[in-house]
Scaffold this motif. Structure first.
Motif, PDB file in Angstrom:
ATOM      1  N   LYS A  11       0.836  -1.197   0.000  1.00  0.00           N
ATOM      2  CA  LYS A  11       0.000   0.000   0.000  1.00  0.00           C
ATOM      3  C   LYS A  11       0.875   1.253   0.000  1.00  0.00           C
ATOM      4  O   LYS A  11       1.817   1.366   0.778  1.00  0.00           O
ATOM      5  CB  LYS A  11      -0.905   0.027   1.238  1.00  0.00           C
ATOM      6  N   CYS A  12       0.543   2.168  -0.893  1.00  0.00           N
ATOM      7  CA  CYS A  12       1.183   3.471  -0.905  1.00  0.00           C
ATOM      8  C   CYS A  12       0.093   4.508  -1.145  1.00  0.00           C
ATOM      9  O   CYS A  12      -1.087   4.169  -1.290  1.00  0.00           O
ATOM     10  CB  CYS A  12       2.266   3.549  -1.979  1.00  0.00           C
ATOM     11  N   LYS A  13       0.460   5.751  -1.208  1.00  0.00           N
ATOM     12  CA  LYS A  13      -0.536   6.813  -1.331  1.00  0.00           C
ATOM     13  C   LYS A  13      -1.351   6.711  -2.622  1.00  0.00           C
ATOM     14  O   LYS A  13      -2.489   7.168  -2.671  1.00  0.00           O
ATOM     15  CB  LYS A  13       0.143   8.180  -1.261  1.00  0.00           C
ATOM     16  N   THR A  14      -0.749   6.131  -3.662  1.00  0.00           N
ATOM     17  CA  THR A  14      -1.431   6.098  -4.961  1.00  0.00           C
ATOM     18  C   THR A  14      -2.227   4.820  -5.203  1.00  0.00           C
ATOM     19  O   THR A  14      -2.883   4.695  -6.233  1.00  0.00           O
ATOM     20  CB  THR A  14      -0.411   6.273  -6.104  1.00  0.00           C
ATOM     21  N   GLY A  15      -2.168   3.860  -4.297  1.00  0.00           N
ATOM     22  CA  GLY A  15      -2.954   2.654  -4.509  1.00  0.00           C
ATOM     23  C   GLY A  15      -2.369   1.430  -3.841  1.00  0.00           C
ATOM     24  O   GLY A  15      -1.491   1.528  -2.989  1.00  0.00           O
ATOM     25  N   LYS A  20       1.040  -0.454  -8.881  1.00  0.00           N
ATOM     26  CA  LYS A  20       0.797   0.964  -8.639  1.00  0.00           C
ATOM     27  C   LYS A  20       2.097   1.704  -8.325  1.00  0.00           C
ATOM     28  O   LYS A  20       2.309   2.840  -8.755  1.00  0.00           O
ATOM     29  CB  LYS A  20      -0.190   1.142  -7.491  1.00  0.00           C
ATOM     30  N   ILE A  21       2.967   1.053  -7.572  1.00  0.00           N
ATOM     31  CA  ILE A  21       4.237   1.678  -7.204  1.00  0.00           C
ATOM     32  C   ILE A  21       5.122   1.854  -8.425  1.00  0.00           C
ATOM     33  O   ILE A  21       5.738   2.913  -8.629  1.00  0.00           O
ATOM     34  CB  ILE A  21       4.937   0.833  -6.126  1.00  0.00           C
ATOM     35  N   ILE A  22       5.176   0.837  -9.288  1.00  0.00           N
ATOM     36  CA  ILE A  22       6.003   0.930 -10.492  1.00  0.00           C
ATOM     37  C   ILE A  22       5.433   1.963 -11.465  1.00  0.00           C
ATOM     38  O   ILE A  22       6.177   2.724 -12.090  1.00  0.00           O
ATOM     39  CB  ILE A  22       6.131  -0.454 -11.160  1.00  0.00           C
ATOM     40  N   GLU A  23       4.101   2.001 -11.590  1.00  0.00           N
ATOM     41  CA  GLU A  23       3.478   2.998 -12.467  1.00  0.00           C
ATOM     42  C   GLU A  23       3.771   4.415 -12.000  1.00  0.00           C
ATOM     43  O   GLU A  23       4.031   5.311 -12.813  1.00  0.00           O
ATOM     44  CB  GLU A  23       1.960   2.769 -12.521  1.00  0.00           C
ATOM     45  N   ARG A  24       3.728   4.632 -10.680  1.00  0.00           N
ATOM     46  CA  ARG A  24       4.018   5.957 -10.129  1.00  0.00           C
ATOM     47  C   ARG A  24       5.460   6.346 -10.445  1.00  0.00           C
ATOM     48  O   ARG A  24       5.745   7.495 -10.824  1.00  0.00           O
ATOM     49  CB  ARG A  24       3.785   5.945  -8.617  1.00  0.00           C
ATOM     50  N   TRP A  25       6.367   5.408 -10.295  1.00  0.00           N
ATOM     51  CA  TRP A  25       7.780   5.639 -10.612  1.00  0.00           C
ATOM     52  C   TRP A  25       7.960   5.968 -12.092  1.00  0.00           C
ATOM     53  O   TRP A  25       8.643   6.938 -12.444  1.00  0.00           O
ATOM     54  CB  TRP A  25       8.556   4.387 -10.215  1.00  0.00           C
ATOM     55  N   TYR A  26       7.314   5.194 -12.965  1.00  0.00           N
ATOM     56  CA  TYR A  26       7.422   5.404 -14.402  1.00  0.00           C
ATOM     57  C   TYR A  26       6.883   6.787 -14.792  1.00  0.00           C
ATOM     58  O   TYR A  26       7.487   7.501 -15.607  1.00  0.00           O
ATOM     59  CB  TYR A  26       6.645   4.299 -15.140  1.00  0.00           C
ATOM     60  N   ASN A  27       5.774   7.195 -14.209  1.00  0.00           N
ATOM     61  CA  ASN A  27       5.202   8.506 -14.511  1.00  0.00           C
ATOM     62  C   ASN A  27       6.139   9.632 -14.078  1.00  0.00           C
ATOM     63  O   ASN A  27       6.264  10.654 -14.771  1.00  0.00           O
ATOM     64  CB  ASN A  27       3.843   8.665 -13.828  1.00  0.00           C
ATOM     65  N   LYS A  28       6.813   9.456 -12.952  1.00  0.00           N
ATOM     66  CA  LYS A  28       7.763  10.463 -12.483  1.00  0.00           C
ATOM     67  C   LYS A  28       8.948  10.570 -13.446  1.00  0.00           C
ATOM     68  O   LYS A  28       9.408  11.679 -13.749  1.00  0.00           O
ATOM     69  CB  LYS A  28       8.253  10.112 -11.077  1.00  0.00           C
TER      70      LYS A  28
END
Length: 223
Positions: A11-15, A20-28
């Protein structure tokens, strides 16, 4: 099962979940590359590829396949090959059902199994730290369920994993990671089926059984 449950319930802030964690990293990474307006698309892609390799470098010391699959997932997304991307993230999360010919597309073979699961977990914790997360907290509720396993070899195997985790934490192999095993007093004290039945784990923590200890840095906290 142990690794799969962790990867799917992160669990992280985005989901929720490793995806979800990898997607957040990729978007950054994408957003950072797009800040450079005076470079070509080819140069932006190169910046992203180099950033992906850099962020995955430290986790390769534990599980090179973890890094390969993560890199393959990002590459598949960029190529809009969403079937391969789905396979890569499923495999990273401990799924056994990805066929061999599809694993090759994101650069891995084999699966996350009991022999390498802790190495993958170490790779995961190192990866999260490289993404600037403060750390990883893993909570195991009702650890006394271990006592209900049907035979001594099964219980010993479970306690051996706990010992490996303890040793990994003591040697710094789990980067900024906290494991919490919540169990009843019986779990710690039962001589036939509890922790005291497995000397290799008991020897590491038995000096901390006393309820008089108040130092929360010790491996056992009485609540």
């Amino acid at each position: 099962v142990f690794y799969k449950a962790i990867a799917k319930n992160l669990k992280c802030k985005t989901g929720i979940g490793l995806k979800k964690i990898i997607e957040r990293w990729y978007n950054k990474l994408n957003n950072r590359a797009n800040l450079s307006e005076d470079i070509s698309i080819k140069e932006r892609n190169k910046i992203i590829e180099e950033s992906v390799r850099d962020d995955l470098e430290d986790c390769r010391q534990y599980a090179n396949a973890f890094a390969n699959a993560t890199e393959g997932y990002i590459k598949s997304l960029r190529q809009e090959d969403y079937d391969t991307a789905d396979d890569a993230i499923a495999w990273l999360s401990g799924d056994f059902n990805v066929p061999f010919n599809r694993k090759r597309k994101f650069g891995v073979k084999g699966d996350v199994e009991k022999e390498n699961a802790l190495l993958f977990l170490k790779a995961l914790s190192t990866f999260l730290k490289s993404l600037d997360y403060s750390g990883l907290v893993i909570l195991f509720d009702e650890a006394e369920y271990t006592m209900k396993l049907g035979s001594k070899p099964l219980r010993d195997n479970a306690y051996n994993y706990m010992r490996d985790i303890y040793d990994g934490c003591s040697s710094g192999e789990f980067d900024s990671t906290l494991f919490v095993f919540a169990g009843t007093p019986e779990f710690f004290e039962d001589e036939k089926k509890g922790i005291t039945s497995y000397p290799a784990l008991l020897n590491r923590i038995e000096a901390n059984f006393s309820e008089e200890l108040e130092d929360i840095r010790k491996p056992i906290i009485h609540l």
